[in-house]
Scaffold this motif. Structure first.
Motif, PDB file in Angstrom:
ATOM      1  N   ASP A 310      18.939  -0.746 -10.273  1.00  0.00           N
ATOM      2  CA  ASP A 310      18.462  -1.495 -11.437  1.00  0.00           C
ATOM      3  C   ASP A 310      17.501  -0.639 -12.262  1.00  0.00           C
ATOM      4  OD1 ASP A 310      19.888  -3.860 -11.026  1.00  0.00           O
ATOM      5  OD2 ASP A 310      18.307  -4.761  -9.797  1.00  0.00           O
ATOM      6  N   THR A 311      16.617   0.067 -11.576  1.00  0.00           N
ATOM      7  CA  THR A 311      15.682   0.958 -12.273  1.00  0.00           C
ATOM      8  C   THR A 311      16.411   2.125 -12.922  1.00  0.00           C
ATOM      9  OG1 THR A 311      13.836   0.363 -10.816  1.00  0.00           O
ATOM     10  CG2 THR A 311      13.681   2.481 -11.957  1.00  0.00           C
ATOM     11  N   ASP A 313      19.463   2.198 -13.951  1.00  0.00           N
ATOM     12  CA  ASP A 313      20.198   1.663 -15.096  1.00  0.00           C
ATOM     13  C   ASP A 313      19.294   1.537 -16.318  1.00  0.00           C
ATOM     14  OD1 ASP A 313      22.516   1.497 -13.624  1.00  0.00           O
ATOM     15  OD2 ASP A 313      22.613  -0.697 -13.598  1.00  0.00           O
ATOM     16  N   GLU A 314      18.058   1.056 -16.108  1.00  0.00           N
ATOM     17  CA  GLU A 314      17.147   0.887 -17.241  1.00  0.00           C
ATOM     18  C   GLU A 314      16.708   2.237 -17.807  1.00  0.00           C
ATOM     19  OE1 GLU A 314      14.736  -0.466 -20.227  1.00  0.00           O
ATOM     20  OE2 GLU A 314      16.381  -1.444 -19.158  1.00  0.00           O
ATOM     21  N   ARG A 317      19.605   3.382 -19.818  1.00  0.00           N
ATOM     22  CA  ARG A 317      19.716   2.630 -21.064  1.00  0.00           C
ATOM     23  C   ARG A 317      18.765   3.185 -22.116  1.00  0.00           C
ATOM     24  NH1 ARG A 317      17.386  -0.915 -24.218  1.00  0.00           N
ATOM     25  NH2 ARG A 317      15.475  -0.974 -22.965  1.00  0.00           N
ATOM     26  N   GLN A 318      17.560   3.493 -21.687  1.00  0.00           N
ATOM     27  CA  GLN A 318      16.573   3.972 -22.642  1.00  0.00           C
ATOM     28  C   GLN A 318      16.879   5.377 -23.150  1.00  0.00           C
ATOM     29  OE1 GLN A 318      12.408   3.348 -21.769  1.00  0.00           O
ATOM     30  NE2 GLN A 318      12.819   1.460 -20.652  1.00  0.00           N
ATOM     31  N   SER A 331      11.468  -1.621 -22.328  1.00  0.00           N
ATOM     32  CA  SER A 331      11.854  -2.217 -21.052  1.00  0.00           C
ATOM     33  C   SER A 331      11.180  -3.554 -20.875  1.00  0.00           C
ATOM     34  CB  SER A 331      11.453  -1.275 -19.909  1.00  0.00           C
ATOM     35  OG  SER A 331      11.534  -1.918 -18.672  1.00  0.00           O
ATOM     36  N   ARG A 334       9.584  -7.220 -15.847  1.00  0.00           N
ATOM     37  CA  ARG A 334      10.459  -7.883 -14.880  1.00  0.00           C
ATOM     38  C   ARG A 334       9.821  -9.136 -14.305  1.00  0.00           C
ATOM     39  NH1 ARG A 334      13.672  -3.128 -11.596  1.00  0.00           N
ATOM     40  NH2 ARG A 334      14.311  -1.966 -13.412  1.00  0.00           N
TER      41      ARG A 334
END
Length: 338
Positions: A310-311, A313-314, A317-318, A331, A334
């Motif tokens: 999950d981390t 992926d973020e 994404r950035q 971000s 969470r």
């Protein structure tokens, strides 16, 4: 059974080191290997005295094996792991186990429904030095952990290997180590800030990232396959700090630093003996867990793996988003989403 029968998928450098380290695990027997070419499989099998050799992965899964280690290029990991799980084979898959969190979640679901063992081969978490690090931190050797710093960067040769082809990723190959270390010591971050360089074909070349935690705690990490980065790591707390030698993910030495007045700084050095190429502790723990009938290992659970992805992926994404979009959509916190 007294020994677990392993098959090895892939005959590259990592598979050679893993197979050599399997020889140091009394409860493990490597009895089969698969490669895309029969000649390559035969040569590998001859080097390691492996009786069964295949040029077809599916045929190896049908042979007399209990578990498979997957050491092929990482773009193939998801498909090969899923195929093995559906055939009832236990799986230890080289990191990264998938390309994103969705793939990892799907593999976890397949493993659980099939009732077989699945783990990403995050050997760092099984190394004697890392276990010592966790013990020191948990015992309060440096007080409350406030920050972590870690990086993995080196100018890998542009040799046409899979890391430079579409699907290649320094974040998944090198960056996974700093991020995993941060998750292990600080937990899942509330917020992430990242920047980096990505080629037009999607191959990410470098990135720097800060993982933010409650009460201003943080991890600073970086990864690259185009330049050197300081490959040591440090863990800082309210009563001292720990430094880990270069190559923090496989290092054998760390030092605990404490400071007081008027004594000044005191340093206590620790060393942990590496076994084989460094993979032996993980291979032994995995083999023994499977023989006990377990389907996950507590040192690196499927849920922990998903949270790391999950981390990742973020971060991705950035670094792939346009600069304007990055600034407009930071971000998410969470904690606010739960």
């Amino acid at each position: 059974m007294s020994a677990l029968r392993w098959g090895v998928a892939g005959t590259g450098g990592i598979s050679r080191q893993i197979t050599a380290d399997f020889a140091l695990v009394a409860e493990a027997d490597v009895v089969a290997v698969s490669s895309r070419a029969q000649a390559t499989a035969d040569a590998f099998a001859d080097d390691f005295d492996i009786p069964e050799r295949f040029d077809d992965y599916s045929r190896m899964l049908d042979s007399d094996i209990d578990a498979v280690y997957i050491g092929t290029p990482h773009v193939t990991h998801f498909g090969l792991a899923r195929q093995a799980l559906l055939r009832g084979r236990h799986v230890l898959c080289e990191k990264p186990i998938g390309l994103n969190a969705a793939e990892v979640r799907e593999l976890a679901a397949v493993a659980r429904s099939s009732g077989v063992f699945l783990m990403e081969a995050m050997w760092m978490k099984f190394s004697p030095l890392h276990r010592l690090l966790k013990t020191l931190v948990d015992d309060g050797a440096i007080g409350e952990v406030r920050s972590v710093r870690a990086a993995f960067g080196a100018p890998f040769p542009k040799d046409g290997s899979s890391r430079w082809k579409p699907g290649g990723s320094t974040l998944l190959d090198q960056g996974i180590y700093p991020v995993t270390l941060g998750h292990e010591l600080l937990g899942e971050p509330l917020r992430i800030e990242a920047s980096g360089t990505v080629r037009e074909d999607g191959v990410d070349l470098r990135q720097a990232y800060t993982l933010h935690y409650p009460d201003a705690r943080f991890l600073q990490g970086a990864s690259s396959m185009e330049e050197f980065l300081d490959q040591s790591a440090s863990v800082s707390g309210t009563e001292g700090w720990i430094t880990i030698d270069s190559g923090f993910w496989y290092a054998s030495q760390l030092a605990v630093h404490r400071f007081s007045m008027p004594a000044g700084e005191t340093v206590t050095e620790h060393e942990a003996q590496r076994q084989g190429h460094g993979y032996t502790p993980m291979l032994r723990e995995t083999t023994q867990a499977i023989l006990r009938g377990e389907v996950e290992h507590p040192l690196h659970t499927l849920d922990a793996t998903v949270r790391v992805f999950d981390t990742l992926d973020e971060i991705r994404r950035q670094i792939t988003a346009p600069t304007t979009e990055r600034a407009a959509e930071p971000s998410p916190d969470r904690k606010a989403l739960t």
